[in-house]
Scaffold this active site. Structure first.
Site, PDB file in Angstrom:
ATOM      1  N   ASP A  91       0.825  -1.200   0.000  1.00 37.50           N
ATOM      2  CA  ASP A  91       0.000   0.000   0.000  1.00 37.50           C
ATOM      3  C   ASP A  91       0.865   1.259   0.000  1.00 37.50           C
ATOM      4  O   ASP A  91       1.941   1.292   0.596  1.00 37.50           O
ATOM      5  CB  ASP A  91      -0.891  -0.015   1.251  1.00 37.50           C
ATOM      6  CG  ASP A  91      -1.803   1.187   1.342  1.00 37.50           C
ATOM      7  OD1 ASP A  91      -2.707   1.309   0.505  1.00 37.50           O
ATOM      8  OD2 ASP A  91      -1.601   2.016   2.269  1.00 37.50           O
TER       9      ASP A  91
ATOM     10  N   GLU B 271       1.237  -0.234  -4.955  1.00 38.48           N
ATOM     11  CA  GLU B 271       0.271   0.797  -5.334  1.00 38.48           C
ATOM     12  C   GLU B 271       0.998   2.131  -5.492  1.00 38.48           C
ATOM     13  O   GLU B 271       1.112   2.903  -4.553  1.00 38.48           O
ATOM     14  CB  GLU B 271      -0.829   0.911  -4.268  1.00 38.48           C
ATOM     15  CG  GLU B 271      -1.871   1.962  -4.595  1.00 38.48           C
ATOM     16  CD  GLU B 271      -2.547   2.514  -3.357  1.00 38.48           C
ATOM     17  OE1 GLU B 271      -3.726   2.877  -3.445  1.00 38.48           O
ATOM     18  OE2 GLU B 271      -1.882   2.600  -2.298  1.00 38.48           O
TER      19      GLU B 271
ATOM     20  N   ASP C 299      11.785   0.127 -11.248  1.00 33.44           N
ATOM     21  CA  ASP C 299      13.246   0.056 -11.351  1.00 33.44           C
ATOM     22  C   ASP C 299      13.903   0.202  -9.983  1.00 33.44           C
ATOM     23  O   ASP C 299      14.891  -0.462  -9.681  1.00 33.44           O
ATOM     24  CB  ASP C 299      13.766   1.168 -12.269  1.00 33.44           C
ATOM     25  CG  ASP C 299      14.141   0.656 -13.653  1.00 33.44           C
ATOM     26  OD1 ASP C 299      14.406  -0.552 -13.789  1.00 33.44           O
ATOM     27  OD2 ASP C 299      14.170   1.465 -14.583  1.00 33.44           O
TER      28      ASP C 299
ATOM     29  N   TRP D  90       6.242  -2.158 -20.238  1.00 34.77           N
ATOM     30  CA  TRP D  90       6.812  -3.180 -19.364  1.00 34.77           C
ATOM     31  C   TRP D  90       5.686  -4.105 -18.896  1.00 34.77           C
ATOM     32  O   TRP D  90       5.303  -4.110 -17.715  1.00 34.77           O
ATOM     33  CB  TRP D  90       7.517  -2.536 -18.180  1.00 34.77           C
ATOM     34  CG  TRP D  90       8.607  -3.387 -17.585  1.00 34.77           C
ATOM     35  CD1 TRP D  90       8.896  -4.690 -17.876  1.00 34.77           C
ATOM     36  CD2 TRP D  90       9.552  -2.995 -16.578  1.00 34.77           C
ATOM     37  NE1 TRP D  90       9.954  -5.134 -17.130  1.00 34.77           N
ATOM     38  CE2 TRP D  90      10.389  -4.109 -16.324  1.00 34.77           C
ATOM     39  CE3 TRP D  90       9.782  -1.819 -15.882  1.00 34.77           C
ATOM     40  CZ2 TRP D  90      11.416  -4.073 -15.385  1.00 34.77           C
ATOM     41  CZ3 TRP D  90      10.803  -1.780 -14.956  1.00 34.77           C
ATOM     42  CH2 TRP D  90      11.624  -2.895 -14.712  1.00 34.77           C
TER      43      TRP D  90
ATOM     44  N   ASP E 223     -10.649   1.956  -3.489  1.00 29.33           N
ATOM     45  CA  ASP E 223     -10.486   3.406  -3.369  1.00 29.33           C
ATOM     46  C   ASP E 223     -11.184   4.153  -4.499  1.00 29.33           C
ATOM     47  O   ASP E 223     -11.906   5.121  -4.277  1.00 29.33           O
ATOM     48  CB  ASP E 223      -8.998   3.776  -3.395  1.00 29.33           C
ATOM     49  CG  ASP E 223      -8.309   3.529  -2.076  1.00 29.33           C
ATOM     50  OD1 ASP E 223      -8.918   3.802  -1.037  1.00 29.33           O
ATOM     51  OD2 ASP E 223      -7.164   3.056  -2.081  1.00 29.33           O
TER      52      ASP E 223
END
Length: 515
Positions: free
Chosen positions: A260, A285, A313, A356, A368
């Site tokens: 989170d 997230e 990355d 990606w 949410d």
């Protein structure tokens, strides 16, 4: 109305200040359409493979390399499982109220539903935060080792996890470690004394939190106002959190992590926790605001998806991320009949999945953005168009619980899940050729790459392997009329403004195998 996308952290702060049980419906406004049409489709180019240097030390973020994955350094094999994972978000914002309203805990409800979840083809279920929390929803955790929550007791949680694993479904825990609420005050009346097994003090709190008397280092990410922010630079904090995650995996039975609010601390720490605990699934997230100009969603969201790429990355690539870029563009495209938004200026899908796919976790709604909060909702009448896109495209798709149990949506979602499984669509060896992207329709040919692609997104679909064609939008389009791949296509799933076709030859082969 001028668009002003409120960040979730600001929204949560407001909820906490008012009442943890407040059923607010603060809606995040969507931008109006841009006036410039997208350029016509160009040949897709291969993704850059520039390698990012290694992290110098744990407190530094990884260097940012434009649209580049760290291909020169060893990558984990399973940040998103085997590449064919299908995730169900197994809760909404009100699931914590289930026991009060229905007489049985949410965990018991999911345990009972497990056979149906498995039958639909889901391979993973993302469960709500498992620990004791100030808020009912679990996002203000206190004692991390106390697994009695508003979703059910520890015994019920363990039974739910065991039941999921019995059906070969990966249970994913919602890991909230950006902040932690203390349960005792210091002599100055500040909430910074922790109880339970992890009995930290103010040294575990970053120094930007004067209201909590934090004596730790500066934050390595954005501040979260409602609760004490954890200082991940502290060795004892990282050790304790790693041991807690290992306990959740080895003792409780979780096999995946959903992190989170990862904008609150360096992705290097997330990467360290994942490397130490080796979950089957790991995704974060990274909710970042899309690009707007004068209240209008920009056509070009390259900078937005680049920031997601940079965060992945920074974990050394061992953690995937939710594709908020795709959600933002997709819901704008379907709500305004501007399907030309679904191709970037190089002919690729414009979201994170377009650069990606093995690290992109796609979704159209969550607890949410939708549910009773409605922070940034996907248009309800276009939900199946949204799923037609993410369930046919590269990336790891996530289906929201509310949508899957809705009797209007469920049959179509199940049909699309079956198509994805039957054609072995993956986030790893994926290939996509966008056939059309106009105001009225988006169409694509999706399948497997002709060549071995470990990362990036190939444009050449191997027609000797199973593949599909799809379209969303009401403008007429057919793969048979366009002679896509010089194959014969059969429509196997369709609805209002969406359709999916499968190669007849491979469809016949698949049917023979199931007899």
């Amino acid at each position: 109305m001028e668009a002003a996308l409120a960040s979730r952290e600001r929204a949560r702060a407001k909820i906490v200040r008012k009442n943890q049980n407040d059923e607010s419906s603060m809606k995040r406004a969507q931008g109006d359409a841009v006036s410039t049409l997208a350029k016509s489709r160009l040949p897709l180019d291969e993704r850059n493979t520039v390698a990012a240097p290694k992290l110098k030390k744990i407190t530094e973020m990884a260097p940012q390399t434009p649209f580049a994955s760290p291909l020169s350094r060893p990558l984990p094999s399973t940040p998103c499982g085997n590449g064919r994972e299908l995730i169900l978000q197994g809760f909404n914002w009100e699931s914590c109220q289930h026991a009060e309203k229905m007489g049985a805990s949410w965990y018991a409800h999911l345990t009972e539903m497990t056979p149906q979840i498995a039958e639909a083809g889901f391979t993973s279920v993302w469960l709500p935060p498992p620990t004791k929390s100030v808020s009912k929803q679990g996002y203000l955790p206190t004692d991390l080792y106390n697994l009695n929550s508003f979703y059910g007791s520890e015994d019920e949680l363990r039974s739910c996890v065991a039941r999921l694993r019995e059906y070969n479904i990966t249970p994913v825990a919602d890991i909230v470690i950006n902040h932690r609420c203390a349960e005792a005050k210091d002599d100055a009346g500040r909430w910074n004394k922790y109880t339970g097994k992890l009995d930290w003090d103010e040294r575990a709190i970053t120094c930007e939190n004067p209201a909590f008397g934090g004596r730790g280092a500066h934050k390595t990410g954005e501040d979260y106002l409602p609760a004490p922010n954890i200082d991940h630079t502290q060795e004892f904090v990282r050790r304790d959190l790693t041991q807690w995650l290992e306990w959740l995996r080895s003792d409780v039975g979780f096999r995946g992590w959903r992190f989170d609010f990862v904008k609150g601390y360096s992705g290097a720490f997330t990467g360290e926790y994942v490397e130490a605990t080796r979950p089957f699934l790991a995704f974060g997230e990274f909710w970042d605001e899309c690009g707007y100009r004068d209240g209008v969603l920009d056509y070009n969201q390259d900078a937005h998806r680049q920031r997601t790429c940079n965060w992945v990355d920074s974990t050394t690539g061992n953690t995937a991320a939710f594709d908020f870029t795709t959600k933002g563009i997709l819901q704008e495209a379907v709500s305004r009949t501007e399907y030309w938004r679904l191709i970037d200026n190089k002919g690729r899908p414009p979201g994170f999945l377009g650069i990606w796919p093995s690290r992109a976790v796609t979704f159209i709604e969550n607890h949410d953005t939708g549910s009773t909060l409605q922070h940034w909702p996907f248009p309800w009448d276009k939900v199946l168009q949204g799923y037609c896109y993410i369930l046919t495209h590269p990336g790891t798709p996530t289906v929201f619980f509310d949508h899957w149990v809705d009797p209007v949506f469920k049959p179509s979602i199940d049909a699309m899940l079956e198509v994805r499984k039957r054609n072995r669509l993956s986030s790893k060896d994926a290939a996509i050729h966008i056939e059309r992207a106009t105001a009225g329709v988006y169409a694509a040919h999706v399948g497997h790459a002709k060549e071995a692609y470990t990362e990036g997104l190939c444009t050449d679909v191997d027609v000797t392997q199973p593949s599909i064609c799809m379209k969303i939008g009401h403008e007429a389009w057919s793969p048979n009329a366009q002679k896509v791949g010089n194959l014969s296509w059969q429509c196997t799933a369709s609805g209002d403004g969406w359709a999916v076709w499968e190669d007849k030859a491979h469809l016949v082969d698949a049917e023979k195998m199931t007899r």
